[in-house]
Scaffold this motif. Structure first.
Motif, PDB file in Angstrom:
ATOM      1  N   VAL A  57       0.859  -1.191   0.000  1.00 15.23           N
ATOM      2  CA  VAL A  57       0.000   0.000   0.000  1.00 15.23           C
ATOM      3  C   VAL A  57       0.891   1.235   0.000  1.00 15.23           C
ATOM      4  O   VAL A  57       1.803   1.356   0.810  1.00 15.23           O
ATOM      5  N   THR A  58       0.680   2.102  -0.975  1.00 15.15           N
ATOM      6  CA  THR A  58       1.453   3.341  -1.071  1.00 15.15           C
ATOM      7  C   THR A  58       0.493   4.522  -1.162  1.00 15.15           C
ATOM      8  O   THR A  58      -0.703   4.374  -1.400  1.00 15.15           O
ATOM      9  N   ALA A  59       1.063   5.704  -0.975  1.00 22.34           N
ATOM     10  CA  ALA A  59       0.316   6.944  -1.171  1.00 22.34           C
ATOM     11  C   ALA A  59       1.103   7.818  -2.139  1.00 22.34           C
ATOM     12  O   ALA A  59       2.329   7.765  -2.178  1.00 22.34           O
ATOM     13  N   ALA A  60       0.408   8.590  -2.928  1.00 19.06           N
ATOM     14  CA  ALA A  60       1.070   9.510  -3.860  1.00 19.06           C
ATOM     15  C   ALA A  60       0.122  10.659  -4.163  1.00 19.06           C
ATOM     16  O   ALA A  60      -1.102  10.484  -4.203  1.00 19.06           O
ATOM     17  N   GLY A  61       0.707  11.826  -4.380  1.00 21.40           N
ATOM     18  CA  GLY A  61      -0.098  12.978  -4.729  1.00 21.40           C
ATOM     19  C   GLY A  61       0.162  13.470  -6.135  1.00 21.40           C
ATOM     20  O   GLY A  61      -0.755  13.705  -6.915  1.00 21.40           O
ATOM     21  N   SER A  62       1.433  13.568  -6.509  1.00 20.68           N
ATOM     22  CA  SER A  62       1.767  14.172  -7.803  1.00 20.68           C
ATOM     23  C   SER A  62       1.829  13.172  -8.943  1.00 20.68           C
ATOM     24  O   SER A  62       1.645  13.525 -10.103  1.00 20.68           O
ATOM     25  N   LEU A  89       0.273   4.141   6.046  1.00 23.21           N
ATOM     26  CA  LEU A  89       0.789   3.349   7.151  1.00 23.21           C
ATOM     27  C   LEU A  89      -0.349   2.784   7.988  1.00 23.21           C
ATOM     28  O   LEU A  89      -0.293   1.635   8.448  1.00 23.21           O
ATOM     29  N   ALA A  90      -1.391   3.571   8.181  1.00 21.52           N
ATOM     30  CA  ALA A  90      -2.546   3.095   8.943  1.00 21.52           C
ATOM     31  C   ALA A  90      -3.266   1.967   8.214  1.00 21.52           C
ATOM     32  O   ALA A  90      -3.699   0.990   8.835  1.00 21.52           O
ATOM     33  N   HIS A  91      -3.394   2.098   6.892  1.00 18.75           N
ATOM     34  CA  HIS A  91      -3.999   1.014   6.109  1.00 18.75           C
ATOM     35  C   HIS A  91      -3.198  -0.274   6.274  1.00 18.75           C
ATOM     36  O   HIS A  91      -3.763  -1.365   6.398  1.00 18.75           O
TER      37      HIS A  91
END
Length: 417
Positions: free
Chosen positions: A109-114, A176-178
């Motif tokens: 699981v990752t997060a990204a904005g751009s 991180l919570a996920h």
């Protein structure tokens, strides 16, 4: 030693690719010493743009970190993610042989904005300048914010729960919570984190619409949150990846427990509504403390969001006091990102990496470039402060209104979710 909770989420590996170091060791050395690497933007095509200072990742060779078949179909932000994931898995002592027999037990699981701005810009220039036949087939996926999750899982053969979080800068903590909640639901291992590469010309032009972006030309004055001279934030690239797994299974395989993810909460207060972010961030902190079963006075250090906008800085200082009570005015606060820049979704995971390392070494890193504090905070400046720490609080807010808080405990501590 007490019996570990069977589904507590433990951090067993950290991988960092940041402006101040392309390894966890280099990152921590520079961070604890308060070394700033903010400098003039050198990326080709950005010379004429108003953004003058940024945190660039230099000395990173994608070809040395990523195989050619993946390299050609991915953007710089995914190169960072794959390299950091490799470092985290190595740190956790989890190799291909350890996961090959149970591929469905490992998720990403990752997060990204751009997303992949550099790759997207290159292909669009090909389309405009030469025609559609010169646009590669990977344009359809390389720019996408979910690309890092997909490529890490494909490259490593991980077939467990995979997802991506799109929640502004605060999405780094939400990822991180996920991961922690996936572990609680039964997944053995999650590779999680966030990396960004927002310094291609197209991406920079998009950011110029942010009122909070600093366009000051002097690197030592461009990003100074919590001061009278605060003038916005300096963008950066890079980020961090973590291996998160069940504490019990980690101990059974002899892994080193670096920290446990104890509590998290998120709220939303709207784009640019910094006064409202006071209440939203305070509520996120209360929710994270409640999930962690943690009293305010147990927090030993706060890693601040530190936007660098006067109204936002004031709101954050008040939110810390609101949520932590009297303890909020004396707990040490730090913002090491002022030495490397704010890497959007990568910023809070770099703070999380710094928080884990700070607890391990008993050193709170300083806040570079910040001296004349104008808020009621015990902000750590100039040099690292030696403090015994068991519990850390990491805060993050997004320009579009997301607020998030994460409670971490040192690996030697034991507390139930």
């Amino acid at each position: 030693m007490s019996e570990p909770h069977p589904r507590r989420a433990a951090v067993t590996g950290i991988g960092v690719v940041a402006p101040n170091g392309t390894s966890t060791q280099a990152f921590w050395k520079a961070t604890q010493e308060g070394i700033s690497v903010l400098d003039r933007v050198t990326r080709e095509g950005c010379e004429h743009l108003p953004l003058r200072v940024a945190g660039e990742v230099r000395g990173f060779d994608p070809a040395a970190a990523v195989e050619e078949r993946f390299l050609v179909q991915t953007d710089r932000f995914t190169h960072f993610a794959m390299a950091a994931a490799d470092l985290a898995l190595e740190d956790a002592r989890l190799g291909q042989a350890d996961t090959a027999d149970a591929p469905y037990s490992v998720g990403v699981v990752t997060a990204a904005g751009s997303g992949g701005g550099e790759f997207g810009q290159r292909e669009l220039q090909q389309l405009w300048g030469k025609g559609s036949r010169f646009v590669g087939p990977y344009q359809s996926i390389a720019w996408f914010y979910a690309a890092s999750t997909g490529q890490i899982s494909i490259r490593r053969g991980f077939k467990g729960p995979c997802s991506v979080v799109a929640a502004d800068e605060a999405g780094g903590l939400d990822a991180l919570a996920h991961a922690a909640r996936a572990v609680r639901r039964g997944t053995d291992v999650l590779v999680t984190g966030s990396t960004e590469a927002p310094l291609a010309p197209y991406s920079v032009v998009c950011q110029l619409g942010y009122d909070a972006l600093s366009t000051v030309e002097e690197p030592d004055r461009a990003y100074r949150p919590f001061t009278d001279s605060a003038c916005g934030f300096v963008p950066a690239e890079g980020g961090a990846m973590f291996v998160v797994e069940s504490e019990r299974s980690a101990r059974e395989r002899g892994a080193r427990i670096q920290a446990t993810l104890e509590g998290h909460a998120a709220t939303f207060t709207g784009a640019g509504r910094w006064e409202a972010s006071r209440e939203g961030l305070a509520q996120a902190v209360r929710g994270a403390l409640d999930e962690a079963g943690c009293a305010p006075e147990e927090i030993d250090v706060v890693f601040a969001d530190a936007l660098g906008v006067p109204e936002a800085d004031r709101a954050e200082a008040l939110a810390i006091a609101d949520a932590l009570g009297a303890h909020g005015r004396k707990v040490p606060v730090t913002a090491p990102k002022t030495g490397i820049g704010r890497a959007y979704g990568g910023a809070p995971v770099l703070d999380t990496a710094a928080a884990v390392l700070a607890m391990e070494h008993g050193l709170i890193p300083p806040t570079p470039h910040v001296f004349d504090i104008c808020h009621d905070l015990d902000l750590v400046t100039v040099r690292a402060r030696a403090v015994e720490m068991r519990t850390a609080l990491v805060l993050s807010r997004g320009l579009m209104g997301s607020n998030s808080a994460l409670v971490l405990r040192h690996g030697a501590a034991h507390a139930s979710w």
